[in-house]
Design an enzyme around this catalytic site. Structure first.
Site, PDB file in Angstrom:
ATOM      1  CE  LYS A   1      -1.619  -1.585   4.619  1.00  0.00           C
ATOM      2  NZ  LYS A   1      -1.298  -2.337   4.471  1.00  0.00           N
TER       3      LYS A   1
ATOM      4  CG  HIS B   1       0.135  -2.947  11.927  1.00  0.00           C
ATOM      5  ND1 HIS B   1       0.631  -1.836  12.306  1.00  0.00           N
ATOM      6  CD2 HIS B   1       0.312  -3.199  10.833  1.00  0.00           C
ATOM      7  CE1 HIS B   1       0.758  -1.328  11.058  1.00  0.00           C
ATOM      8  NE2 HIS B   1       1.475  -2.337  10.422  1.00  0.00           N
TER       9      HIS B   1
ATOM     10  CD  GLU C   1       0.370  -6.921   8.063  1.00  0.00           C
ATOM     11  OE1 GLU C   1       0.177  -6.137   7.792  1.00  0.00           O
ATOM     12  OE2 GLU C   1      -0.208  -7.972   8.527  1.00  0.00           O
TER      13      GLU C   1
END
Length: 246
Positions: free
Chosen positions: A26, A154, A230
């Protein structure tokens, strides 16, 4: 600057030995970045059908990809499955139920919320289930015949310290152990998200030092638990320069 992408990837790999890195597209879904990460041995963290299509165009092995957007349309799930992605994230009962039709073909990482007000972007304010709701979600998945691969979290983007990561790892270790005792799934994977900081107007903590508490927390996990991350901003933030006429 793909050389810089390689440098950043290798820095984080050294800081988190044994952790499989899945670049989150992203921040910069650019073919050159994706190819560089794949060439370095990394995987991909996909969140949209467009990102799935980009990975497919570049012939990336889908087994090196995970789909981590907590809220997906039916078409997003089908597109990813057709490409070959098998691991998805969910954080609520309605999302888990979307996978009833794909039982046997998809597996879930259940996302748990750990608030991190010190992060520039506290993503747990928006995504993730409460700690006490994680096991009920796993039970629901088991009732529907959906494989629970493990957990994810996250703590937020551009985190200021790693203590919240360490806290989340320790909490998730307890949840994974409880889920295994109840035989709610394989429960052998922990996704520790991203949020690793980079320099802007102020210098960030050197990544090896930043990750020291994370390494200590991960060392306490059972050997069977696979750990993935990530990184997005950390990989590509320092790799681009925007030039404009004023």
């Amino acid at each position: 600057d793909c050389a810089r992408v390689r440098i950043q990837y290798r820095k984080l790999k050294r800081a988190l030995p044994g952790v499989d890195l899945h670049y989150a597209l992203k921040p910069l879904p650019h073919a050159a970045v994706v190819q560089t990460v794949v060439d370095e041995g990394g995987g991909l963290d996909l969140a949209t059908s467009g990102e799935v299509q980009l990975a497919a165009r570049l012939s990336v092995d889908p087994t090196r990809c995970i789909h981590t957007h907590p809220i997906k349309r039916g078409i997003d799930i089908r597109n990813a499955l057709e490409y070959g992605v098998r691991t998805f994230v969910a954080d609520n009962p309605d999302e888990v139920r979307k996978f009833r039709a794909h039982a046997g073909h998809a597996e879930l990482l259940l996302r748990v919320s750990f608030r991190s007000p010190g992060a520039v972007c506290d993503l747990s304010r928006k995504f993730g289930c409460d700690f006490d709701d994680a096991l009920p979600l796993a039970r629901l998945a088991a009732e529907l015949g959906i494989e629970v691969r493990g957990l994810s979290f996250h703590v937020g983007s551009q985190a200021t310290d790693a203590l919240k990561h360490a806290e989340a790892i320790e909490a998730c270790a307890k949840l994974l152990a409880s889920a295994r005792r109840e035989r709610l799934g394989v429960c052998d994977t922990l996704d520790i998200g991203g949020g690793f900081p980079i320099d802007y107007a102020e210098r960030a903590v050197e990544i090896g030092r930043f990750c020291a508490p994370i390494r200590r927390a991960l060392a306490k996990l059972p050997k069977r638990v696979r750990v993935i991350a990530e990184p997005g901003r950390f990989i590509v933030g320092p790799a681009g320069i925007c030039v404009a006429s004023v």
